[in-house]
Design a protein around this motif. Structure first.
Motif, PDB file in Angstrom:
ATOM      1  N   SER A  92      -0.235   6.535 -11.157  1.00 58.02           N
ATOM      2  CA  SER A  92      -1.529   5.864 -11.199  1.00 58.02           C
ATOM      3  C   SER A  92      -1.812   5.222 -12.549  1.00 58.02           C
ATOM      4  O   SER A  92      -2.524   4.220 -12.638  1.00 58.02           O
ATOM      5  CB  SER A  92      -2.649   6.855 -10.854  1.00 58.02           C
ATOM      6  OG  SER A  92      -2.684   7.918 -11.791  1.00 58.02           O
ATOM      7  N   LYS A 139       1.418   4.215  -3.366  1.00 61.74           N
ATOM      8  CA  LYS A 139       1.310   5.666  -3.256  1.00 61.74           C
ATOM      9  C   LYS A 139       2.425   6.387  -4.005  1.00 61.74           C
ATOM     10  O   LYS A 139       2.302   7.570  -4.329  1.00 61.74           O
ATOM     11  CB  LYS A 139       1.335   6.076  -1.783  1.00 61.74           C
ATOM     12  CG  LYS A 139       0.123   5.619  -0.995  1.00 61.74           C
ATOM     13  CD  LYS A 139       0.252   6.036   0.467  1.00 61.74           C
ATOM     14  CE  LYS A 139      -0.931   5.548   1.282  1.00 61.74           C
ATOM     15  NZ  LYS A 139      -0.798   5.914   2.727  1.00 61.74           N
ATOM     16  N   THR A 140       3.517   5.669  -4.282  1.00 61.71           N
ATOM     17  CA  THR A 140       4.674   6.293  -4.924  1.00 61.71           C
ATOM     18  C   THR A 140       4.721   6.065  -6.432  1.00 61.71           C
ATOM     19  O   THR A 140       5.563   6.642  -7.115  1.00 61.71           O
ATOM     20  CB  THR A 140       5.981   5.753  -4.311  1.00 61.71           C
ATOM     21  OG1 THR A 140       6.146   4.359  -4.661  1.00 61.71           O
ATOM     22  CG2 THR A 140       5.962   5.873  -2.796  1.00 61.71           C
ATOM     23  N   LYS A 145       0.825  -1.207   0.000  1.00 63.78           N
ATOM     24  CA  LYS A 145       0.000   0.000   0.000  1.00 63.78           C
ATOM     25  C   LYS A 145       0.863   1.263   0.000  1.00 63.78           C
ATOM     26  O   LYS A 145       0.527   2.256  -0.656  1.00 63.78           O
ATOM     27  CB  LYS A 145      -0.948  -0.014   1.201  1.00 63.78           C
ATOM     28  CG  LYS A 145      -2.011  -1.098   1.096  1.00 63.78           C
ATOM     29  CD  LYS A 145      -2.793  -0.924  -0.204  1.00 63.78           C
ATOM     30  CE  LYS A 145      -3.520  -2.166  -0.639  1.00 63.78           C
ATOM     31  NZ  LYS A 145      -4.163  -2.022  -1.965  1.00 63.78           N
ATOM     32  N   GLN A 146       1.966   1.236   0.713  1.00 61.61           N
ATOM     33  CA  GLN A 146       2.888   2.374   0.713  1.00 61.61           C
ATOM     34  C   GLN A 146       3.538   2.532  -0.652  1.00 61.61           C
ATOM     35  O   GLN A 146       3.707   3.645  -1.156  1.00 61.61           O
ATOM     36  CB  GLN A 146       3.955   2.179   1.798  1.00 61.61           C
ATOM     37  CG  GLN A 146       3.405   2.255   3.213  1.00 61.61           C
ATOM     38  CD  GLN A 146       4.442   1.939   4.267  1.00 61.61           C
ATOM     39  OE1 GLN A 146       5.430   1.251   4.000  1.00 61.61           O
ATOM     40  NE2 GLN A 146       4.223   2.442   5.478  1.00 61.61           N
TER      41      GLN A 146
END
Length: 214
Positions: free
Chosen positions: A177, A173-174, A169-170
């Motif tokens: 998309s 975020k990086t 999940k972390q």
């Protein structure tokens, strides 16, 4: 891909203690005997490393004569109809996929799995089971300068080994998309678990995680 097939995906190799224990847990869940089964071993590693994997397969119950190397398959392609298991080990994911493509092994692996076989992938071997290895750029160098990053496509999506769900999940975020949206599903598997995926008619119909000391 028609019918049912099983993928067993880990972060650690079959020749390591943790990897062997995790894979054994998944295999025990399937409740299969290996005495008469043949397994295809796919790896670009040194002869010493290959011998370690062969010994690990023997500990699982595979007979030595039923452990098929790529060279054996190239010499006798008819063996493909007799193979029920495929093992692709760890290493650099770009080198692993490059080796598979150079040996023209994609067809053999897909055919075995299409026929109801079991795919066991450790680390790089887990990632090459998915749609592509594009996310491998976030972790490793493309040493062979591989251009075609399309992988085996045994399931829709990709997997990041050595990552927990929290790590995944972390990580998401990086990443752009647009890259994430190209995957139907992104899985992760950490160093202390094994992910079992059941495929029915090209669709993931079951996922189970087994952990050490769970």
């Amino acid at each position: 891909m028609t019918g049912s097939s099983i993928l067993i995906l880990t972060s650690q190799g079959i020749q390591t203690y943790a990897g062997s224990q995790l894979i054994q847990i998944a295999l025990n869940y399937l409740g299969k005997s290996f005495e008469r089964e043949k397994i295809l071993f796919v790896a670009y590693h040194t002869d010493i490393e290959k011998k370690m994997v062969v010994k690990a397969c023997i500990r699982f119950g595979f007979l030595k004569e039923n452990i098929i190397l790529l060279d054996n398959l190239e010499e006798n392609p008819k063996l493909i109809s007799e193979i029920s298991y495929v093992y692709v080990g760890e290493g650099n994911v770009f080198e692993t996929l490059n080796y598979i493509k150079q040996k023209k092994t994609e067809f053999f692996i897909r055919r075995i799995i299409e026929n109801g076989g079991v795919y066991i992938g450790s680390s790089a071997g887990a990632m090459v089971a998915g749609d592509d290895i594009i996310l491998g750029y976030e972790f490793e160098r493309n040493i062979p300068m591989l251009q075609d990053l399309k992988a085996l496509g045994l399931f829709s999506g990709t997997i990041i080994p050595h990552y927990s769900y929290k790590n995944l999940k972390q990580f998401e975020k990086t990443i752009d998309s647009i890259i994430l949206q190209k995957y139907e599903k992104i899985y992760s598997v950490n160093d202390e678990e094994v992910l079992l995926i059941k495929i029915e008619n090209r669709k993931v119909c079951l996922t189970k995680r087994f952990r050490l000391n769970a």
